[in-house]
Motif scaffolding. Structure first.
Motif, PDB file in Angstrom:
ATOM      1  N   GLY A 116       0.821  -1.215   0.000  1.00 52.81           N
ATOM      2  CA  GLY A 116       0.000   0.000   0.000  1.00 52.81           C
ATOM      3  C   GLY A 116       0.851   1.260   0.000  1.00 52.81           C
ATOM      4  O   GLY A 116       0.602   2.197  -0.768  1.00 52.81           O
ATOM      5  N   MET A 160     -14.488   8.277  -8.827  1.00 56.82           N
ATOM      6  CA  MET A 160     -14.477   6.851  -9.156  1.00 56.82           C
ATOM      7  C   MET A 160     -14.209   6.008  -7.909  1.00 56.82           C
ATOM      8  O   MET A 160     -14.644   4.872  -7.803  1.00 56.82           O
ATOM      9  N   ASN A 161     -13.461   6.587  -6.971  1.00 50.41           N
ATOM     10  CA  ASN A 161     -13.115   5.841  -5.763  1.00 50.41           C
ATOM     11  C   ASN A 161     -14.333   5.460  -4.938  1.00 50.41           C
ATOM     12  O   ASN A 161     -14.272   4.525  -4.154  1.00 50.41           O
ATOM     13  N   VAL A 205       2.610   1.704  -3.401  1.00 52.41           N
ATOM     14  CA  VAL A 205       1.668   2.187  -4.428  1.00 52.41           C
ATOM     15  C   VAL A 205       1.461   3.693  -4.275  1.00 52.41           C
ATOM     16  O   VAL A 205       1.496   4.446  -5.258  1.00 52.41           O
ATOM     17  N   VAL A 219       2.391  11.307 -10.438  1.00 52.91           N
ATOM     18  CA  VAL A 219       1.643  12.568 -10.586  1.00 52.91           C
ATOM     19  C   VAL A 219       2.613  13.719 -10.880  1.00 52.91           C
ATOM     20  O   VAL A 219       2.339  14.578 -11.724  1.00 52.91           O
ATOM     21  N   VAL A 239     -14.674  -3.487  -3.544  1.00 62.43           N
ATOM     22  CA  VAL A 239     -13.777  -4.291  -2.700  1.00 62.43           C
ATOM     23  C   VAL A 239     -14.547  -4.823  -1.490  1.00 62.43           C
ATOM     24  O   VAL A 239     -14.391  -5.976  -1.096  1.00 62.43           O
ATOM     25  N   LEU A 281       2.628   6.437  -6.912  1.00 60.31           N
ATOM     26  CA  LEU A 281       1.573   7.261  -7.524  1.00 60.31           C
ATOM     27  C   LEU A 281       1.899   8.741  -7.413  1.00 60.31           C
ATOM     28  O   LEU A 281       1.706   9.501  -8.379  1.00 60.31           O
ATOM     29  N   TRP A 287     -15.372   2.104  -6.538  1.00 54.83           N
ATOM     30  CA  TRP A 287     -14.333   1.067  -6.527  1.00 54.83           C
ATOM     31  C   TRP A 287     -14.144   0.511  -5.122  1.00 54.83           C
ATOM     32  O   TRP A 287     -14.023  -0.693  -4.925  1.00 54.83           O
ATOM     33  N   SER A 288     -14.130   1.415  -4.139  1.00 51.26           N
ATOM     34  CA  SER A 288     -13.948   0.934  -2.761  1.00 51.26           C
ATOM     35  C   SER A 288     -15.124   0.058  -2.369  1.00 51.26           C
ATOM     36  O   SER A 288     -14.974  -0.934  -1.648  1.00 51.26           O
ATOM     37  N   VAL A 304     -13.475  13.814 -11.438  1.00 47.35           N
ATOM     38  CA  VAL A 304     -14.060  12.554 -11.950  1.00 47.35           C
ATOM     39  C   VAL A 304     -13.246  11.362 -11.461  1.00 47.35           C
ATOM     40  O   VAL A 304     -13.795  10.356 -11.004  1.00 47.35           O
ATOM     41  N   LEU A 305     -11.910  11.492 -11.526  1.00 47.12           N
ATOM     42  CA  LEU A 305     -11.057  10.377 -11.093  1.00 47.12           C
ATOM     43  C   LEU A 305     -11.235  10.081  -9.601  1.00 47.12           C
ATOM     44  O   LEU A 305     -11.285   8.928  -9.189  1.00 47.12           O
ATOM     45  N   LEU A 309     -16.465  -7.687  -2.514  1.00 51.37           N
ATOM     46  CA  LEU A 309     -15.577  -8.826  -2.760  1.00 51.37           C
ATOM     47  C   LEU A 309     -15.377  -9.641  -1.495  1.00 51.37           C
ATOM     48  O   LEU A 309     -15.320 -10.857  -1.494  1.00 51.37           O
ATOM     49  N   THR A 360     -11.161  16.731 -14.473  1.00 55.40           N
ATOM     50  CA  THR A 360     -10.596  15.384 -14.616  1.00 55.40           C
ATOM     51  C   THR A 360     -10.262  14.804 -13.237  1.00 55.40           C
ATOM     52  O   THR A 360     -10.580  13.644 -12.947  1.00 55.40           O
TER      53      THR A 360
END
Lengths: 202, 103
Positions: free
Chosen positions: B39, B85-86, B42, B50, B93, B46, B89-90, B81-82, B96, B78
């Motif tokens: 984690g 998305m979280n 990443v 950036v 998970v 990231l 997506w979270s 919007v990105l 899942l 942008t």
């Protein structure tokens, strides 16, 4: 101004100065880039969540793969530099120089694609494929989408270059193609750390 | 300024950006061989990506030289919007792992 006046005099008097002061072609390319960035963003966010939350994850990249990805990255960033040269040469009307830079960019793009495919075939040889698990699915989807952009970019550069050389396209077209190419480079800056560098064998 | 000298100058002008991008990339490669938790690695990579992307946008894509309106129209939207998305997506998970929403 009434509709009749518009019909008689045209829209000229009503038109304001563009708030962005760029040609519509360039603005359209920017809007395409933003929508494509969101597409890649969706894939990379999905990958990030799966990567961090997965209990076990394959780490297939050894030092030879890292060397390969270093060469690929240097090639792609260098191609952005040659594209800057092409756009600038086309703006000042030096067609011969612009074409040399464009062909260099296309050659570097083709080299990048070849190195990318070599990496893929090396993974295929180790039975890592699109259907071999979470790593294969995410890796081949994301890098495949990027490779598709690179190949499309190389074709676009060759087509735009030849038409610019023959005089049927303008330096503005070369500039729009350049914007696309830089975007492909920019996406790679996210793909490499997330998809390659977090999956190195320690 | 002649045509030939101009396109030579643009390469020289952006050469520092090129080397900074390469340097950031080599830092990323170096960090990936250190033993960070996944984690943390990443997030660090990231953030560096950036930085690279910002340099690419501002200098290679000339956003720094365009009118500020263009940057203010494209980039915040942008990013918004990105980030949004979280939200789902979270949630994916959580599904899942079959954890109820209340937990």
């Amino acid at each position: 101004m009434s509709e009749t006046d518009v019909a008689v005099h045209g829209h000229g008097a009503l038109m304001e100065e563009s708030p962005y002061a760029i040609p519509s072609r360039k603005l359209t390319m920017w809007l395409f880039i933003i929508s494509d960035a969101v597409t890649f963003g969706a894939f990379l966010f999905a990958y990030g969540y799966i990567r961090v939350s997965a209990a076990s994850w394959e780490r297939p990249f050894e030092s030879s793969s890292v060397i390969n990805v270093i060469i690929m990255t240097v090639v792609l960033i260098t191609s952005s530099l040659t594209m800057l040269g092409a756009v600038d040469a086309s703006k000042v009307g030096d067609k011969a120089k612009a074409m040399r830079f464009l062909y260099s960019t296309a050659a570097l793009g083709a080299l990048f694609a070849a190195l990318h495919l070599r990496e893929w075939f090396e993974l295929f040889g180790r039975n890592i494929t699109l259907s071999s698990g979470l790593f294969g699915q995410t890796f081949f989807t994301i890098t495949g989408l990027h490779l598709l952009h690179v190949i499309s970019g190389v074709i676009a550069i060759l087509v735009v270059g030849s038409k610019y050389s023959s005089g049927s396209l303008t330096p503005g077209h070369v500039e729009s193609t350049g914007l696309y190419w830089h975007f492909v480079d920019l996406v790679w800056m996210f793909v490499v750390p997330l998809v390659y560098l977090t999956n190195i064998v320690h | 300024m002649s045509a030939a000298s101009s396109s030579g100058n643009v390469i020289k002008k952006y050469l520092p950006v090129y080397f900074v991008l390469l340097a950031i990339f080599f830092v990323e490669v170096f960090l990936s061989f250190q033993h960070f938790a996944t984690g943390s690695l990443v997030i660090i990579l990231l953030l560096l990506a950036v930085c690279s992307a910002t340099l690419g946008l501002l200098y290679f894509m000339h956003l720094a030289e365009e009118r500020r309106n263009l940057l203010l129209t494209l980039i915040p939207v942008t990013i918004f919007v990105l980030l949004m998305m979280n939200m789902f997506w979270s949630d994916s998970v959580r599904l899942l792992h079959m954890r109820p929403g209340a937990q």
